[in-house]
Scaffold this motif. Structure first.
Motif, short mmCIF file in Angstrom:
data_model
loop_
_atom_site.label_atom_id
_atom_site.label_comp_id
_atom_site.label_asym_id
_atom_site.label_seq_id
_atom_site.Cartn_x
_atom_site.Cartn_y
_atom_site.Cartn_z
N ARG A 31 0.85 -1.20 0.00
CA ARG A 31 0.00 0.00 0.00
C ARG A 31 0.88 1.24 0.00
NH1 ARG A 31 -2.96 4.08 0.83
NH2 ARG A 31 -4.97 3.99 1.92
N GLU A 37 -4.18 11.66 1.70
CA GLU A 37 -4.93 10.82 2.64
C GLU A 37 -4.33 10.92 4.05
OE1 GLU A 37 -4.83 6.76 1.47
OE2 GLU A 37 -2.70 6.81 1.00
N GLY A 73 1.68 8.25 12.60
CA GLY A 73 2.00 6.88 13.03
C GLY A 73 0.75 6.04 13.27
N GLY A 74 -0.30 6.69 13.74
CA GLY A 74 -1.56 5.97 13.92
C GLY A 74 -2.10 5.44 12.60
N PHE A 75 -1.91 6.22 11.54
CA PHE A 75 -2.35 5.79 10.21
C PHE A 75 -1.49 4.63 9.73
CE2 PHE A 75 -2.61 6.41 5.49
CZ PHE A 75 -3.95 6.11 5.35
N ILE A 77 -0.01 2.40 11.56
CA ILE A 77 -0.46 1.21 12.29
C ILE A 77 -1.71 0.63 11.62
CG2 ILE A 77 -1.48 0.40 14.47
CD1 ILE A 77 0.30 2.57 15.87
N CYS A 78 -2.65 1.50 11.29
CA CYS A 78 -3.92 1.03 10.71
C CYS A 78 -3.72 0.38 9.34
CB CYS A 78 -4.91 2.19 10.58
SG CYS A 78 -5.44 2.82 12.17
N VAL A 79 -2.86 0.98 8.51
CA VAL A 79 -2.62 0.41 7.18
C VAL A 79 -1.94 -0.94 7.31
CG1 VAL A 79 -1.28 0.69 5.05
CG2 VAL A 79 -2.60 2.62 5.96
N VAL A 81 -1.92 -3.04 9.95
CA VAL A 81 -2.88 -4.01 10.50
C VAL A 81 -3.90 -4.39 9.42
CG1 VAL A 81 -4.75 -4.33 12.17
CG2 VAL A 81 -2.57 -3.36 12.90
N GLY A 82 -4.30 -3.41 8.63
CA GLY A 82 -5.23 -3.70 7.53
C GLY A 82 -4.64 -4.70 6.55
N LEU A 83 -3.36 -4.56 6.25
CA LEU A 83 -2.72 -5.49 5.30
C LEU A 83 -2.70 -6.92 5.82
CD1 LEU A 83 0.30 -3.27 4.14
CD2 LEU A 83 -1.63 -3.99 2.71
N THR A 85 -5.18 -8.19 7.74
CA THR A 85 -6.50 -8.56 8.26
C THR A 85 -7.20 -9.65 7.48
OG1 THR A 85 -6.89 -6.54 9.49
CG2 THR A 85 -8.83 -7.66 8.67
N PHE B 36 -12.82 4.99 6.76
CA PHE B 36 -11.66 4.43 7.47
C PHE B 36 -11.40 2.98 7.05
CE2 PHE B 36 -10.04 1.74 10.84
CZ PHE B 36 -8.79 2.31 11.02
N GLU B 39 -10.13 2.82 3.39
CA GLU B 39 -8.80 3.33 3.05
C GLU B 39 -7.69 2.59 3.79
OE1 GLU B 39 -8.35 7.36 5.84
OE2 GLU B 39 -7.86 7.40 3.72
N THR B 40 -8.01 1.87 4.85
CA THR B 40 -6.98 1.11 5.55
C THR B 40 -7.17 -0.41 5.36
OG1 THR B 40 -8.15 1.06 7.66
CG2 THR B 40 -6.68 2.93 7.27
N GLY B 41 -8.11 -0.81 4.53
CA GLY B 41 -8.24 -2.22 4.17
C GLY B 41 -8.62 -3.14 5.31
N GLN B 42 -9.61 -2.76 6.07
CA GLN B 42 -10.02 -3.61 7.21
C GLN B 42 -11.05 -4.62 6.73
OE1 GLN B 42 -8.26 -3.25 9.87
NE2 GLN B 42 -7.32 -1.27 9.39
N TYR B 43 -10.54 -5.70 6.10
CA TYR B 43 -11.42 -6.66 5.43
C TYR B 43 -11.99 -7.68 6.39
CZ TYR B 43 -9.47 -4.55 1.23
OH TYR B 43 -9.09 -3.67 0.26
N LEU B 66 -9.79 0.58 15.68
CA LEU B 66 -8.60 1.36 15.35
C LEU B 66 -8.96 2.80 14.98
CD1 LEU B 66 -6.28 -1.11 13.42
CD2 LEU B 66 -5.91 -0.14 15.70
N PHE B 69 -9.47 4.36 18.35
CA PHE B 69 -8.14 4.64 18.90
C PHE B 69 -7.57 5.95 18.34
CE2 PHE B 69 -3.60 3.90 17.54
CZ PHE B 69 -3.00 4.32 18.71
N ASN B 70 -7.70 6.14 17.04
CA ASN B 70 -7.09 7.32 16.44
C ASN B 70 -7.83 8.61 16.79
OD1 ASN B 70 -4.61 6.99 14.54
ND2 ASN B 70 -5.80 5.10 14.37
N PHE B 87 6.57 9.98 17.91
CA PHE B 87 5.71 8.95 18.49
C PHE B 87 6.52 7.66 18.54
CE2 PHE B 87 2.07 6.01 16.84
CZ PHE B 87 1.92 5.42 18.08
#
Lengths: 165, 157
Positions: A31, A37, A73-75, A77-79, A81-83, A85, B36, B39-43, B66, B69-70, B87
């Motif tokens: 990604r 974004e 950094g939060g984004f 983490i989300c990307v 973790v999304g990869l 999932t 969300f 765009e972050t692929g939470q499948y 998540l 959390f953000n 961070f």
């Protein structure tokens, strides 16, 4: 939509029984993170840290050590973790906890993130037989194969019994 | 009026045990969640298929934890990390209660650890425990966040 139909909407290979401690998974997709974004995500979460959205200020931030805005950094983490999932948490019932998350390398717009995971623990529950806990370590890397984030996630994951009828 | 940069909190403004009640609060929407998750692929269809979510016992599609959390973390930034500083990490993040569209979250943080950086003079390393509450004052998320924090007199570091 009947119950029978719903279980075919997710994979049949990623129930709790399908994972063993020590399994390693290289997730297929990557990604690329774009500047717009990152700005949107930062601002929509009310994060006011301008290194994420003020390119001009980055020329002097921390002595000018960064070439571009920092990706939130939060984004990241989300990307990452999304990869992970679809492979690991597509059949999760709940997203319970995260810990030991470490930000290792800065991410900038235009960088591409990849993810790999290792299964750390699977655990039965006393109060239900149709699901259990799975804990895994996720790692995100960039296009130079440098690790950018590591962390642990614990999910409540279906066993096959959940969807057998 | 003071220079805005001078009023951002620095290391010295974050003594052990100090509690910050952060600004604003935010109502979460279904549109937030679908953007969300896309765009972050939470499948996992819990977060974008209402029939599937209800079949698993949810009242309706939950907001992805998540994203919660953000937002809860985002509201801490003005008080704790807008002053600059990388961070470093998150520990002991627990999602305690599902959040749904229409719920309103507020955020507070307590300073739980602090020390000066050995490798980078003029900076400290601070950990705060952040808690996110919904409109019924129920704890929905808690986590420890660790950041570098600039010391007040550390210009040009």
């Amino acid at each position: 939509m009947g119950v029978q139909n719903l279980s075919i909407l997710t994979g049949s290979h990623n129930y709790l029984e399908d994972f063993n401690v020590g399994d390693k998974i290289s997730h297929r997709r990557g990604r690329t993170v774009d500047a717009s974004e990152n700005t949107y995500f930062t601002l929509t979460t009310l994060n006011t840290a301008s290194p994420h959205f003020n390119k001009h200020e980055m020329e002097t931030y921390m002595g000018g050590r960064f070439p571009e805005r920092l990706v939130n950094g939060g984004f990241t983490i989300c990307v990452v973790v999304g990869l992970t999932t679809q492979d690991i948490a597509e059949n999760a019932i709940d997203d319970l906890s995260y810990t030991n998350i470490r930000m290792l390398t800065s991410v900038h717009p235009g960088d591409t993130l990849y993810a790999n995971s290792e299964i750390l623990e699977t655990r039965d529950l006393e109060d239900r037989t149709d699901a259990g806990l799975l804990r895994y370590r996720f790692e995100g890397t960039n296009q130079r194969d440098e690790p950018v984030v590591r962390g642990e996630r614990t999910i409540l994951l279906k066993k096959r019994a959940f969807d057998s009828f | 009026m003071q220079d805005t940069k001078s009023v951002l909190n620095a290391y010295e403004d974050m003594p052990l045990g100090k509690i910050f009640h952060h600004h604003w609060g935010r109502t979460l929407h279904g549109s937030d969640n679908v953007i969300f998750c896309s765009e972050t692929g939470q499948y996992n269809p819990i977060y974008f298929n209402a029939e599937y979510a209800r079949s698993l016992g949810y009242d309706d599609i939950p907001i992805h934890p998540l994203f919660v959390f953000n937002v809860v973390g985002g509201m801490t930034v003005e008080d704790l990390s807008e002053g600059g500083g990388l961070f470093l990490g998150i520990d002991r993040l627990n999602n305690l209660k599902a959040v749904h569209a229409g719920d309103t979250l507020t955020s507070s943080s307590e300073i739980v650890a602090r020390r000066l950086s050995k490798s980078r003079p003029g900076w400290g390393i601070i950990t705060w425990r952040t808690r996110g509450l919904n409109q019924r004052d129920e704890l929905v998320i808690e986590f420890d966040k660790t950041n570098m924090v600039r010391c007040r007199d550390a210009e040009n570091v």
